[in-house]
Scaffold this active site. Structure first.
Site, short mmCIF file in Angstrom:
data_model
loop_
_atom_site.label_atom_id
_atom_site.label_comp_id
_atom_site.label_asym_id
_atom_site.label_seq_id
_atom_site.Cartn_x
_atom_site.Cartn_y
_atom_site.Cartn_z
CG LEU A 83 20.99 33.72 -59.48
CD1 LEU A 83 19.48 33.89 -59.38
CD2 LEU A 83 21.49 34.19 -60.83
N GLY A 99 28.86 37.22 -52.96
CA GLY A 99 29.39 37.83 -51.75
C GLY A 99 30.13 36.80 -50.93
CE LYS A 155 19.03 31.78 -39.57
NZ LYS A 155 20.15 32.28 -38.76
N GLY A 168 28.53 33.28 -51.83
CA GLY A 168 28.64 32.96 -53.25
C GLY A 168 30.07 32.74 -53.71
CB SER A 169 33.21 34.64 -53.18
OG SER A 169 33.18 34.70 -51.76
CE LYS A 227 18.90 34.59 -42.26
NZ LYS A 227 20.06 34.28 -43.09
CB ILE A 260 23.65 22.81 -38.30
CG1 ILE A 260 24.66 23.68 -37.56
CG2 ILE A 260 23.21 21.64 -37.44
CD1 ILE A 260 24.11 24.33 -36.31
NE ARG A 269 24.22 44.29 -54.91
CZ ARG A 269 24.00 44.61 -53.62
NH1 ARG A 269 23.03 45.43 -53.32
NH2 ARG A 269 24.74 44.13 -52.66
#
Lengths: 429, 429
Positions: free
Chosen positions: B11, B14, B206, B17-18, B106, B137, B47
């Site tokens: 899902l 960007g 975070k 994701g890519s 987050k 990390i 989108r």
């Protein structure tokens, strides 16, 4: 929460074992909440039963480790004896009796890791050993799990606190090796017989374990090239300073440029002061990991000692207990890549070489010719002369260790070269 | 190895994701070997379907994320959309359809972590989110698993790369905030609207996640005290230098001295140059963890970016896939300790306060009296005067934030105090 406790047998009750027992007792409620069931210390195998062990029920103490492991009701065996035997036999027996094992035994894992993993898998139990490398610093789990979707290319680390303490002392005070070692011994950072640390055996075992996990291949202690740090001198530190470097004993595991093989080695090396490993002080450990997607990661912390090592053992204990409750096992050995380990001659790096030479014209030309003939390209040369003697410091571009060895052999045969004062690799650039 | 593949729905496609899709495709064999079954990209919800996405089969692209998650054959959903909705609804739907979820979100986790964990547990699936904190990390896994047998007392870290880049720039070049922000924007380190970063919202999310895991309690974004770094000035850096310090935006999660409560906060603070966090440069992140047995650990690396974040996502993906194959789940939420979160007023630390005062006798006595009346003990005072104006720099011993606030309010009411130029906490000593 399950009320029937998971039963733990502790093999060894020295600096680490006694701390494991203490925390298991004082933090029993936390451990139970985190595991999902009480975790009970069911027996402690020791060599000297008469020794007073505060906080441990004397009824738990036994000298018969084998009988403890064979009892039949033990869920997890924690092995903190160290060494090959009887640890290996006891771990194998534990597997046969259905117990998972948490071990801090780097020597054994680096020698027989594959066989032990196979035995654990055969019996459907876990073998965890975070404490075997760099004490409390999470390294095995991050490499094995956090980076499981990445491609690790390099592991570069300070994995022995004793030698880092000595080298740091030499660096900051100008002390020689023996003086720094004496101080380390007096402060308890070095053992009476420091061979395993200063000759790099301890670091080499850790390098083997790290390389195997990082590259999903089998790397044994015998595959690791090893040089100790007993011959590092104050003069070497002076040379390093001139280059903007310091000297560390490094464990280096690398994937070859073509990706088809790996190397693992332990030796003293110069690293730039700007490198994060250069500022790792005292007995601390730190490990740099370079991966394709993640980039450069560093893990830092106390690499030895009772409490830090116990922290790592207990983290594994919680994980192994959870797996027991879930009737599953964690990730086992991953050696599918089967990359071969190349010999040291194939390693490519830079070198810093100090030569004592005759102070007369033409020497540099002779020396430079030898480098050229062996295909080793020179980056910088620094010449210093006095009273007919001179020193020549050569820093090379990247070259194979085999080419460098050939070069040095040829240099020794030159009439004008009185001696090779030192050869040191330059890493972390 | 199982031949039937595990099916993954992605899902968001960007920056992160890519990269996840790319690595899943190019490293399919490695992932299969590590998981124990092929891992197949079964669909990608986006989108803008018309955008060219190199290396991704166009047939996999859909704009209907809900339909993708509901397909019924999806084993794992990777959520890298970010934000609260539609991410929350999609994750919940995924759980209801038996899919485990790997998320980098987050904002969502720090707001609704407890409910999401409960939903995952109810449906017997996993919720992993290593990528939500500090990119590549490994932090969540070490805190949740490696330190599961230890007691964490403090987490102190640089968890936002944008603000660290800006502060590092101000420190090294003497630039002001706006100038450094402009450079960060030009280089792509800051977004067009940098609010989430510079006002500390990102770091606070975070901090909430880290505090919850570290203390086995529930800590939400709303529980985290937050101050941004937009008011840090070149003068503050000059003051910090005089103290042998630099300034970092820190996320600080602490267990109270009595162990009965915790605090979580994000604000700029002075830290000594000798502290390892002081030398974290540019957009890098680093987190210090202090635990009873382990001592001080540090984790360092790239805290953001497509590839590093993808590395963390893929590590989780491998773990979650292994769990699916073993028909088990990994560790879920651990909030058994139920420690309450104390307000900022209860935090105890040191303070650096710059006052503009009238340059006349008796001012220091007045100021010192105010500190004493509020129970804040002064460590050092530095007075500098010119042209009837003077500045007074006070560094306190440890005091509660409430006492300090009271002190500052009273100082503002003194006729001889023209203004409070800056108040900054001093950490990491």
């Amino acid at each position: 929460m399950r009320t029937r406790p998971l039963k733990v047998a502790l093999l060894g009750c020295g600096v680490v074992g006694s701390e494991v027992a203490r925390i298991m007792t004082t933090h029993a409620e936390d451990l139970a909440a985190r595991v999902g069931a009480p975790v009970e210390l069911a027996g402690v195998a020791v060599r000297r039963p008469s020794k007073v062990r505060e906080g441990i029920d004397p009824a738990l103490i036994t000298t018969d480790a084998t009988a403890l492991v064979k009892r039949g009701d033990i869920d997890v065996v924690v092995e903190v004896i160290g060494g090959i035997e009887p640890a290996r036999g006891l771990i194998t027996t534990a597997f046969e009796h259905g117990a998972s094992v948490v071990s801090a035994n780097k020597a054994l894992l680096s020698q027989d890791g594959a066989a032990l993993h196979a035995a654990a898998e055969q019996h459907g139990v876990d073998l965890y050993y975070e404490a075997a490398v760099a004490g409390a610093i999470p390294l095995i789990r991050p490499l094995r799990e956090s980076l499981a979707g990445d491609k690790v290319n390099r592991v570069l680390g300070i994995v022995n606190g004793t030698t880092n303490f000595i080298l740091d002392k030499m660096d900051t005070t100008g002390a020689g090796y023996q003086e720094a070692l004496d101080e380390a011994t007096a402060l308890g950072y070095a053992e009476a017989d420091p061979t395993a640390d200063v000759e790099g055996f301890d670091a080499a075992a850790k390098a083997a374990i790290l390389a195997g996990i990082a590259f999903h291949s089998r790397v044994r202690l015998d595959d690791v090239y090893r040089e100790g740090m007993t011959e590092v001198t104050a003069a070497d530190f002076a040379s390093a300073k001139q280059m903007g470097c310091t000297i560390k004993l490094l464990a280096i595991c690398e994937r070859a440029a073509d990706g088809e093989s790996v190397t693992a080695r332990v030796h003293p090396a110069m690293i730039p002061l700007s490198h994060p490993l250069a500022s790792v002080r005292g007995a601390y450990n730190a490990v740099f990991v370079e991966a394709d997607a993640a980039g450069q990661l560093m893990f830092y912390g106390p690499g030895a000692g009772g409490s830090p090592t116990a922290s790592a053992v207990l983290g594994d204990l919680v994980a192994v207990c959870r797996n027991k409750l879930a009737e599953s096992t964690g990730p086992g050995e991953s050696a599918y890549a089967q990359l071969p380990v190349s010999p040291m001659g194939d390693v490519v790096t830079r070198y810093h070489i100090s030569l004592d030479v005759a102070d007369k014209p033409g020497v540099l030309a002779q020396v430079a010719t030898v480098f050229a003939e062996h295909g080793v390209s020179i980056d910088t040369v620094r010449q210093q002369g006095k009273d007919g003697e001179a020193s020549l410091v050569v820093v090379t571009h990247r070259a194979s260790d085999a080419s460098l060895s050939g070069t040095v052999e040829a240099l020794r045969n030159l009439d004008t070269v009185r001696g090779v004062a030192s050869i040191m690799r330059v890493e972390g650039e």
